[in-house]
Design a protein around this motif. Sequence first.
Motif, short mmCIF file in Angstrom:
data_model
loop_
_atom_site.label_atom_id
_atom_site.label_comp_id
_atom_site.label_asym_id
_atom_site.label_seq_id
_atom_site.Cartn_x
_atom_site.Cartn_y
_atom_site.Cartn_z
N ALA A 1 43.25 -53.27 -11.95
CA ALA A 1 43.48 -52.58 -13.23
C ALA A 1 43.84 -51.13 -12.93
O ALA A 1 43.21 -50.50 -12.08
CB ALA A 1 42.22 -52.62 -14.08
N ILE A 2 44.85 -50.61 -13.63
CA ILE A 2 45.20 -49.20 -13.47
C ILE A 2 44.97 -48.52 -14.82
O ILE A 2 45.46 -48.99 -15.85
CB ILE A 2 46.68 -49.02 -13.03
N SER A 3 44.20 -47.44 -14.80
CA SER A 3 43.89 -46.75 -16.06
C SER A 3 43.46 -45.32 -15.78
O SER A 3 42.59 -45.09 -14.94
CB SER A 3 42.76 -47.50 -16.77
N GLN A 4 44.09 -44.38 -16.47
CA GLN A 4 43.67 -42.99 -16.34
C GLN A 4 42.25 -42.84 -16.87
O GLN A 4 41.36 -42.37 -16.18
CB GLN A 4 44.64 -42.10 -17.13
N SER A 5 42.04 -43.24 -18.11
CA SER A 5 40.76 -42.99 -18.78
C SER A 5 39.66 -43.92 -18.30
O SER A 5 38.48 -43.59 -18.38
CB SER A 5 40.93 -43.19 -20.29
N GLY A 6 40.06 -45.13 -17.87
CA GLY A 6 39.05 -46.13 -17.53
C GLY A 6 38.37 -46.71 -18.76
O GLY A 6 37.37 -47.41 -18.64
N GLU A 7 38.93 -46.44 -19.94
CA GLU A 7 38.29 -46.90 -21.18
C GLU A 7 39.23 -47.73 -22.05
O GLU A 7 38.84 -48.15 -23.13
CB GLU A 7 37.81 -45.70 -22.02
N THR A 8 40.47 -47.93 -21.62
CA THR A 8 41.44 -48.62 -22.47
C THR A 8 40.97 -50.05 -22.76
O THR A 8 40.76 -50.85 -21.83
CB THR A 8 42.81 -48.60 -21.79
N ALA A 9 40.80 -50.35 -24.03
CA ALA A 9 40.15 -51.61 -24.43
C ALA A 9 40.90 -52.83 -23.90
O ALA A 9 40.29 -53.78 -23.40
CB ALA A 9 40.04 -51.67 -25.94
N ASP A 10 42.24 -52.81 -23.99
CA ASP A 10 43.00 -53.98 -23.55
C ASP A 10 42.89 -54.18 -22.04
O ASP A 10 42.78 -55.32 -21.57
CB ASP A 10 44.48 -53.82 -23.95
N THR A 11 42.92 -53.10 -21.30
CA THR A 11 42.84 -53.22 -19.83
C THR A 11 41.47 -53.74 -19.44
O THR A 11 41.34 -54.61 -18.58
CB THR A 11 43.13 -51.84 -19.18
N LEU A 12 40.46 -53.21 -20.11
CA LEU A 12 39.09 -53.66 -19.84
C LEU A 12 38.94 -55.15 -20.15
O LEU A 12 38.35 -55.92 -19.37
CB LEU A 12 38.13 -52.83 -20.69
N ALA A 13 39.54 -55.57 -21.27
CA ALA A 13 39.41 -56.98 -21.66
C ALA A 13 40.15 -57.88 -20.67
O ALA A 13 39.65 -58.96 -20.31
CB ALA A 13 39.96 -57.17 -23.07
N ALA A 14 41.33 -57.45 -20.21
CA ALA A 14 42.08 -58.28 -19.24
C ALA A 14 41.29 -58.41 -17.94
O ALA A 14 41.23 -59.48 -17.33
CB ALA A 14 43.45 -57.66 -18.98
N LEU A 15 40.66 -57.31 -17.56
CA LEU A 15 39.85 -57.30 -16.35
C LEU A 15 38.65 -58.25 -16.50
O LEU A 15 38.33 -59.03 -15.59
CB LEU A 15 39.34 -55.86 -16.18
N ARG A 16 38.03 -58.19 -17.67
CA ARG A 16 36.86 -59.06 -17.91
C ARG A 16 37.27 -60.53 -17.91
O ARG A 16 36.50 -61.40 -17.49
CB ARG A 16 36.20 -58.70 -19.24
#
Length: 612
Positions: free
Chosen positions: A349-364
Amino acid sequence: MCGIVGYVGPELCADLVVDGLRRLEYRGYDSAGLAVVDAEGQLLTRRAEGKLTNLVKRLVEAPIDGRTGMGHTRWATHGAPTEDNAHPHRSGSIAVVHNGIIENHVELKAELSALGHAFQSETDTEVIAHLIDHHRTARGLALSEAVRQAVLRLHGAYSIVVIDATTPNVIVGARVASPLVLGLGQGANYLASDVAAILAHTRDMVFIEDGWMATLTPDGVDVRVVATNESPRWEKTTVTWSPAMAEKGGYKHFMLKEIHEQPRAIADTLRGRVSLERRTVDLPEIPLTREDLEQLRHFYIVGCGTAWHAGLVGRYLFEDLAGLSPHVEVASELRYRNAPMDERTLVLAISQSGETADTLAALREGKRKGARIISICNVIGASIPRECEGTLYTHAGPEIGVASTKAFTTQLAAVHLLALKFGQLLGRLDDAAMEAELTALMHVPTVIEEELSKPADYLEIARAWHEAASMLYLGRGNLYPLALEGALKLKEISYIHAEGYPAGEMKHGPIALIDERLPTVVLNPRDAHFQKVRSNLAEVKARSGPVLVVATEGDTDAADLADFTLTLPAVPEHVLPLVAAVPMQLIAYTMADFKGTDVDQPRNLAKSVTVE
Ligand code: F6R
């Protein structure tokens, strides 16, 4: 999104809270509000529609202050961006600020209305205040227990901060899937959505985990697991960012400052991870072995917006350097697809904030199916790195401008390091190749420094094209993602529609758009695709399209075909995206500044997208 700040301590805190909100305004700026418990134990609030400056004016007209307080800057989800819908929301002696979405608010509202609660706003947040008030008054629970009971009823993603006029000198916070950090001070304690809001007061932070709550008094903190009411083991993290890193430092906008910080940010991201002498990349934070990589069946890179573009550049690097071909996916799509993932899958996962909901959900989703999960992230202790086995931090420092700049180039540097690491582990890179790659990468900060100090025609371009309704960006190979990034930057801050396209695809459709009113930016340095892209450029010119060519320094032919030329230093192909990012950023910045838009806080956007 939304930013929240809370304080409990010996000082009058209205200014401190407003100052914290100023540093969080990048998270949303539809409205702002403040609540304090004053010396007489009264709960006082002020709220204003629009930006924080409106709240500040309101506070000048009608000041309030107290030693327990909290504030909110809003990115509207439920309810229009009006004063009535601005936080804090109140019920009885309780006030609440909230970041996130309460999915079962309709059902809770019906239940509370039946108990006689009257609602003033269209927000989902207001139910939280009423629910806590209900537990406090009808059931006589202490504040922290009333908050805990209320939180147990909430579905969705939220971080909340609560104060109560009948319990002065206490603030309570809780989180599920939205960021909340606790700052430990001397005789004072803080809560905030982001460390930047409270860095001026403390660097000692506790990152509140999902499902935890914290009760703060001036002298202590009590952290609990909401579900069990037990005290979990928590750790203090000392943040090294200085408060000055979150200031404009003489630049007109944060975005411009952050563009100019790129040499330092990239150097910091590479520092300590590269040994030119040994020709190695050392990333102990990524716990993957050669065997892990050899048995991989699937490899996904996920991100949103600019971070997705960094992933797209990453694909070329992983293919060339490690022989791995990742699927690079927009997180909001991947999370709902039935993509094959198992224990022989790697998700990056690549994310500046580390909080992006969609990225977090894809990771989960990957984690749920047994995949190994790692990330590239800028914010230490954010939700995404906390869920991963390993995280490669980009040391960009706080990025305040809503349009991502230094976070993007440091992501490119980090993804390059990771591809080299994988290539090294898989025995794909001999010493000579490794040395060439590392030398090129380590040279990037100096090259960008020079690039930024060169005079260039940005203002002329903005003057000529700022009224364009639309623009096209073309690039090929590893510069195709840069065409996407250039177009995204332009859209975000100048509000000019723009499309990024693979240059070779132009003839399959977009060429129909070309005429004298559609400016095209063509990324055409002397790389492997030079001749082919130059032909595309000629095709645009032949149809009277105005053209800006981004060419290699010294390429005198480019000027004959172009209305404007910007130049890139001659660098090896794998680091071209890093140096090409600079003109993509500066075209957008200058165009937006020329038009007079709100560069750092463009309309409708927020820095950290913590809702779906
Ligand atoms: C564009 C921009 C956004 C973010 C995206 C992901 O300038 O800033 O497209 O890149 O919202 O955010 P992070 O990286 O925080 O996951």
